[in-house]
Scaffold this active site. Structure first.
Site, short mmCIF file in Angstrom:
data_model
loop_
_atom_site.label_atom_id
_atom_site.label_comp_id
_atom_site.label_asym_id
_atom_site.label_seq_id
_atom_site.Cartn_x
_atom_site.Cartn_y
_atom_site.Cartn_z
N ASP A 85 79.56 27.87 23.89
CA ASP A 85 78.48 28.84 23.71
C ASP A 85 77.11 28.18 23.73
O ASP A 85 76.97 26.97 23.53
CB ASP A 85 78.66 29.62 22.40
CG ASP A 85 78.58 28.74 21.16
OD1 ASP A 85 79.15 27.62 21.18
OD2 ASP A 85 77.95 29.15 20.17
N GLU A 179 80.11 27.66 18.31
CA GLU A 179 79.56 26.57 17.50
C GLU A 179 78.15 26.88 17.03
O GLU A 179 77.77 26.54 15.90
CB GLU A 179 79.58 25.27 18.31
CG GLU A 179 79.22 24.01 17.52
CD GLU A 179 77.72 23.72 17.44
OE1 GLU A 179 77.32 22.86 16.64
OE2 GLU A 179 76.94 24.37 18.20
#
Length: 409
Positions: A85, A179
């Site tokens: 991400d 994350e």
């Protein structure tokens, strides 16, 4: 491998990965928090399978796992981890990345909007004069955090597949979702991963080697007031918004992010909303030292107790949620894994920069799950914003470091 080595397809691989919009969403309760992360994960699964890796899968939560089997026995099983991400802080859609040769002058990112990436604003750019930089068009982030790490790991695996004469132990690979919103390790299957230890490839500029991070907590303070017509409010009104201001004023004024550095901790007010009837403050609490960290939480409780006694028990309600702890507690007993990374950098011609993380990392939480996991540089700078960039030589140096780590005896 030395830092002058150039790895075929690395830049192209990175540019392909950043073409996927993979922003995570902290408001979502699913895992992954956005379906678009699954698209990059699925692409990586096919790429890793085509390279000949084994045990390649994307699980129901968006985690991608793969194994590069050992070609020499008796070596440790080492994990390499990066995240899929990008940050919600800036758009990750329709990224227009380009490579330029940096001559030291301001870089024109966007002619139409007159956007420049200037060394006067970012003096650290001076270190990279004469190098190729990958930059944005000034309207989105780049995504080097952490698609640089993803590209470096995949490129290292590809290189070992192409050069079977290089002996290595089993290498475990994982790419995690979410994350950037603090959930990257939540559903990570440490047992299935099966590494003796691992490294996240999620640091900043070349040379960064991190194995200390903040202890972290999030605090929410809710204030309940009593709204009385101001014409008859004397000795009766309790203004929740003013209570919130009073609470914040009782915290140390210099122990905030804008006045701290290194291992200095802080209270950080991240949101505020309110009116006479109700108000809310949101904080993050950070400190590298566990005793000081606990004292910060106690300090917020003491302020809450004081204001409750002053205005009434139900006027102030504090909720504190621990987020993660300093990984040094878990790394200290196995410092050989840090020494291995340091030597790998030196052998690649990279000077290690050892510094505490003023933040967190998946590696911190994974370390407390039984997978010791220091953090290595991925090479990018100015993460989470429109002026993010990554020097191409740093990408290649990171691959050399990873190869040195997994091939060391």
């Amino acid at each position: 491998m030395n830092k002058e080595h150039r790895y075929n397809g690395l830049t192209e691989r990175f540019l392909k990965y950043v073409s996927f919009d993979t922003q995570s969403n902290e408001e979502s309760e699913t895992c992954p928090s956005t379906d678009k992360q699954l698209k990059l994960g699925a692409y990586l699964v096919e790429e890793l399978k085509n390279m000949g890796l084994t045990e390649v899968e994307q699980d129901q939560n968006g985690y991608v796992y793969a194994t590069l089997p050992a070609n020499q026995q008796g070596l440790p099983t080492i994990g390499l981890i990066a995240h899929l991400d990008t940050s919600p802080d800036a758009s990750g859609a329709n990224i227009k990345a380009k490579t330029i040769l940096f001559d030291g002058d301001p870089i024109l990112l966007n002619k139409e909007q007159n956007i420049y990436l200037s060394p006067s604003d970012y003096p650290e750019m001076a270190k990279y004069k004469g190098q190729e930089l990958i930059v944005t068009d000034g309207t989105t982030l780049l995504g080097a955090d952490d698609k640089a790490g993803v590209a470096e790991i995949v490129t290292a695996a590809a290189y070992l597949q192409e050069h079977p004469e290089i002996k290595h132990g089993t290498v475990k690979i994982a790419f995690t979702p979410d994350e950037e919103i603090g959930r990257g390790s939540d559903l990570f299957d440490v047992a299935k991963f099966g590494a003796d230890w691992a490294y996240t490839v999620d640091g900043g500029e070349i040379g960064e080697l991190e194995y200390e991070n903040f202890n972290a907590a999030a605090a929410t303070v809710k204030f309940s007031g009593r709204n009385i017509h101001p014409g008859s409010a004397k000795d009766r009104m309790i203004n929740a918004a003013k209570l919130a201001m009073e609470f914040n004023a009782m915290l140390p004024t210099n122990e905030v992010p804008e006045h701290t550095e290194g291992r200095e901790g802080f209270f950080h007010l991240t949101c505020i909303e309110g009116e006479v009837e109700n108000a809310t403050l949101c904080y993050i609490i950070r400190d590298h030292d566990s005793d000081r960290f606990n004292k910060r939480k106690e300090q917020m409780q003491q302020i809450t107790n004081y204001l409750q006694e002053k205005y009434g028990e139900k006027t102030v309600m504090l909720t504190i949620r621990d987020q993660y702890r300093n990984m040094i507690e878990q790394i200290a007993p196995v410092m050989h894994i840090v020494d291995r990374a340091k030597q790998a950098m030196l052998d690649a011609g990279v000077t290690p920069i050892e510094q505490p993380i003023r933040g967190g990392t998946d590696g911190a939480q994974l370390s407390f799950k039984g997978l010791p996991c220091p953090n290595l540089f991925a090479g990018g700078l100015n993460f989470h914003g429109r002026f993010e960039f990554v020097p191409v030589p740093s990408l290649h140096a990171a691959v050399s470091v990873l190869l040195n780590i997994v091939t060391a005896k």
